[in-house]
Design a protein around this motif. Structure first.
Motif, mmCIF file in Angstrom:
data_model
loop_
_atom_site.group_PDB
_atom_site.id
_atom_site.type_symbol
_atom_site.label_atom_id
_atom_site.label_comp_id
_atom_site.label_asym_id
_atom_site.label_seq_id
_atom_site.Cartn_x
_atom_site.Cartn_y
_atom_site.Cartn_z
ATOM 1 N N MET A 1 30.674 45.452 43.338
ATOM 2 C CA MET A 1 31.939 45.461 44.045
ATOM 3 C C MET A 1 32.881 44.389 43.505
ATOM 4 N N SER A 2 32.364 43.253 43.021
ATOM 5 C CA SER A 2 33.201 42.165 42.531
ATOM 6 C C SER A 2 34.121 42.583 41.395
ATOM 7 N N TRP A 76 29.916 35.899 41.372
ATOM 8 C CA TRP A 76 29.589 36.002 42.790
ATOM 9 C C TRP A 76 30.180 37.270 43.395
ATOM 10 N N PRO A 77 29.513 37.827 44.414
ATOM 11 C CA PRO A 77 30.022 39.037 45.071
ATOM 12 C C PRO A 77 31.174 38.705 46.026
ATOM 13 N N GLN A 79 35.004 39.346 47.817
ATOM 14 C CA GLN A 79 35.942 40.366 48.268
ATOM 15 C C GLN A 79 37.383 39.943 47.982
ATOM 16 N N SER A 103 34.068 36.437 50.872
ATOM 17 C CA SER A 103 32.866 37.181 50.521
ATOM 18 C C SER A 103 32.229 37.719 51.802
ATOM 19 N N ALA A 108 28.126 32.691 48.679
ATOM 20 C CA ALA A 108 28.928 33.124 47.524
ATOM 21 C C ALA A 108 30.331 32.543 47.597
#
Length: 159
Positions: A1-2, A76-77, A79, A103, A108
């Motif tokens: 998703m990142s 890092w994941p 948003q 995130s 993260a």
């Protein structure tokens, strides 16, 4: 998703509102479980400074911060990620820099914000000139070895 996250990077003379920047990043989002912010302020250095003047190399500074932010998004994941750095004459107590990392989970977000600040302090092309409380112009602020050392805990692919 990142990989779909596009970091926001701004270099500006005007101040920023931390709450507004958090809202921009989180508005309408139900997938964010953690937001970590770091804001750096101008110090008066125990009454010695009346202002700190920050200069940057336009285009190059944005590109370098964007490169560091893109690396954080890969690691890092996240948003969302925002980095804002001011330039010009900044008075003690005023904002200089803001990092907002969002995130699903706090770890993260903390790590990404830490990573971004460590490299922003040591790699982004900004120069600081002191303006002294007595009205005279101070010298240019030397880079701190501690800032360079802080980056040693992170390994970059290009190194």
């Amino acid at each position: 998703m990142s990989a779909t996250v596009v970091p926001t990077v701004r270099i500006q003379a005007r101040d920023f509102d931390i709450a507004v920047e958090i809202a921009r990043l989180t508005q309408g989002r139900a997938d964010i479980g953690a937001v970590v912010t770091f804001s750096g302020l101008c110090r008066d250095e125990q009454g010695r400074l009346s202002a700190l003047e920050l200069e940057h190399y336009p285009g190059m500074a944005e590109a370098e911060i964007a490169r560091i932010a893109a690396e954080a998004v890969e690691r890092w994941p996240l948003q969302g990620l925002t980095a804002i750095h001011r330039h010009g004459k900044i008075r003690p107590g005023e904002n200089i820099v803001l990092v907002v990392a969002a995130s699903a989970h706090r770890q993260a977000a903390f790590e990404a914000a830490n990573f971004l600040m460590d490299f922003l302090k040591s790699r982004a092309p900004f120069w600081k000139k002191e303006h002294l409380a007595g009205g005279s112009e101070g010298g240019w602020v030397e880079a701190k070895e501690a800032d360079d050392k802080a980056t040693s805990r992170w390994t970059l692919p290009s190194e």
